[in-house]
Design a protein around this motif. Structure first.
Motif, PDB file in Angstrom:
ATOM      1  N   ARG A 238       0.830  -1.217   0.000  1.00 52.46           N
ATOM      2  CA  ARG A 238       0.000   0.000   0.000  1.00 52.46           C
ATOM      3  C   ARG A 238       0.863   1.265   0.000  1.00 52.46           C
ATOM      4  O   ARG A 238       0.504   2.279   0.611  1.00 52.46           O
ATOM      5  CB  ARG A 238      -0.931   0.008   1.210  1.00 52.46           C
ATOM      6  CG  ARG A 238      -0.194  -0.087   2.532  1.00 52.46           C
ATOM      7  CD  ARG A 238      -1.119   0.106   3.716  1.00 52.46           C
ATOM      8  NE  ARG A 238      -0.471  -0.331   4.941  1.00 52.46           N
ATOM      9  CZ  ARG A 238      -1.023  -0.264   6.131  1.00 52.46           C
ATOM     10  NH1 ARG A 238      -2.237   0.219   6.275  1.00 52.46           N
ATOM     11  NH2 ARG A 238      -0.377  -0.682   7.211  1.00 52.46           N
TER      12      ARG A 238
ATOM     13  N   ASN B  58       2.687   4.700  -1.379  1.00 46.52           N
ATOM     14  CA  ASN B  58       2.153   5.809  -2.187  1.00 46.52           C
ATOM     15  C   ASN B  58       2.611   5.719  -3.640  1.00 46.52           C
ATOM     16  O   ASN B  58       1.969   6.262  -4.532  1.00 46.52           O
ATOM     17  CB  ASN B  58       2.620   7.148  -1.602  1.00 46.52           C
ATOM     18  CG  ASN B  58       1.972   7.416  -0.269  1.00 46.52           C
ATOM     19  OD1 ASN B  58       0.880   6.916   0.017  1.00 46.52           O
ATOM     20  ND2 ASN B  58       2.649   8.173   0.590  1.00 46.52           N
TER      21      ASN B  58
ATOM     22  N   LYS C 296      -1.019   1.973  -3.575  1.00 45.19           N
ATOM     23  CA  LYS C 296      -2.244   2.800  -3.586  1.00 45.19           C
ATOM     24  C   LYS C 296      -2.644   3.235  -5.000  1.00 45.19           C
ATOM     25  O   LYS C 296      -3.794   3.035  -5.396  1.00 45.19           O
ATOM     26  CB  LYS C 296      -2.081   4.015  -2.664  1.00 45.19           C
ATOM     27  CG  LYS C 296      -2.205   3.671  -1.187  1.00 45.19           C
ATOM     28  CD  LYS C 296      -2.089   4.957  -0.366  1.00 45.19           C
ATOM     29  CE  LYS C 296      -1.660   4.651   1.050  1.00 45.19           C
ATOM     30  NZ  LYS C 296      -1.100   5.836   1.709  1.00 45.19           N
TER      31      LYS C 296
END
Ligand code: NDP
Length: 290
Positions: free
Chosen positions: A166, A168, A172
């Motif tokens: 997850r 950035n 994500k």
């Protein structure tokens, strides 16, 4: 046995399209897209990435500048260089190679790059646009994954997609791009319980963890598409991904190798973003009657 997804082939296909478009634009405008790459410090992997980005610029017919600054460079000096490049009309994209030395704050540096030159799409305003699905700059690695799926006619709509990781930079935005293409997306991370139960549901499994051999065959559904974003170095110095390739390829329908899978795609997407930035600049100057 899975079909191997050839990232080198797809990357070349994309770079050839960019090269052709650049040539046509050059004939019209007399100028070409420009990318500045900044590297601070002596990280050996970063040196390889910067060299590859320079080579990709040459291939596509772009103008490029590269700055290889010593580890001792201060944040102030780096910000000053970014400010100069922000004002340089020949430069359409500014990329600061991560990781930066500990005494430099990466967020401050990312925020200093003008959003219209932020070809890595790390600036919060570009990140926000990706979330909204209204973006000019692609998040490079996830967009590279989407291009691979498209090239191999792997439909995402309605599929169960599981992303492990997850961050950035990868996890994500990867989830967002899959969602924009109507996948049902689950994002896993270090606190996910019963990870293998979740990953075995995946029609498309994207692994961005950074641990070699993390995904084993028992975590993969028969016929799943397995995309390995991980880049890890084995004790013998060779590169490997996050997936136990040998066992998983027997179960998957498609699989990306490491190296030669997602890695080359990240660079082509960076070239794509630099071309987009250049085209937007040309359009702005035409609108302003320049
Ligand atoms: P980060 O270290 O930022 O993120 C790793 C993610 O993996 C985190 O979200 C972490 O969870 C999760 N994770 C760690 N351990 C586990 C676990 N046991 N179970 C489930 N999830 C776990 O890495 P990046 O996203 O930046 O990169 C991931 C990999 O991709 C690296 O190998 C990197 O080198 C590679 N990479 C490759 C690129 C390419 O061009 N091919 C580009 C960028 C990266 P949590 O958030 O809970 O800590």
């Amino acid at each position: 046995m899975a079909q191997k997804i050839d990232g080198k082939e797809v990357s070349l296909f994309i770079k050839d399209k960019i090269k052709n478009e650049t040539e046509k634009l050059k004939n019209k405008t007399g100028s070409v897209p420009g990318l500045a790459v900044i590297l601070v410090g002596n990280d050996s992997a970063s040196h390889v990435y910067v060299r590859n980005k320079k080579l990709a610029c040459e291939y596509c017919g772009f103008y490029s500048e590269s700055y290889e600054l010593p580890e001792s460079t201060s944040q102030q000096q780096l910000l000053k260089l970014i400010d100069t490049l922000n004002k340089n009309n020949n430069i359409d994209g500014i990329l600061v190679q991560m990781p930066l030395p500990a005494h430099i704050d990466a967020d401050t540096v990312i925020n200093a790059i003008l959003p219209e030159k932020d070809v890595d799409a790390f600036n919060p305003s570009n990140v926000g646009r990706i979330m909204l699905g209204e973006y000019s700059f692609l998040p490079c690695t996830p967009a590279g994954v989407m291009e691979l799926l498209k090239y191999y006619n792997i439909d995402v709509s309605g599929k169960e997609c599981v992303v492990i990781g997850r961050s950035n930079i990868v996890g994500k935005p990867m989830a967002m791009l899959l969602l924009h293409e109507n996948a049902t997306v689950t994002v896993c991370h270090s606190r996910t319980r019963e990870l293998a139960d979740v990953t075995r549901r995946a029609d498309i499994l994207v692994c961005a963890v950074g641990h070699p051999m993390f995904v084993t065959a028992d975590m993969v559904k028969d016929g799943a598409v397995v995309i390995d974003v991980g880049i890890n170095r084995k004790p013998d110095g060779k590169l490997c991904g996050d997936v136990d390739f040998e066992s998983v390829e027997k179960k998957a329908s498609f699989i990306t190798p490491v190296p030669g899978g997602v890695g080359p795609m990240t660079i082509s997407m960076l070239m794509q973003n630099t071309l987009t930035s250049y085209k937007l600049k040309v359009k702005r100057s035409q609108n302003n009657g320049i």
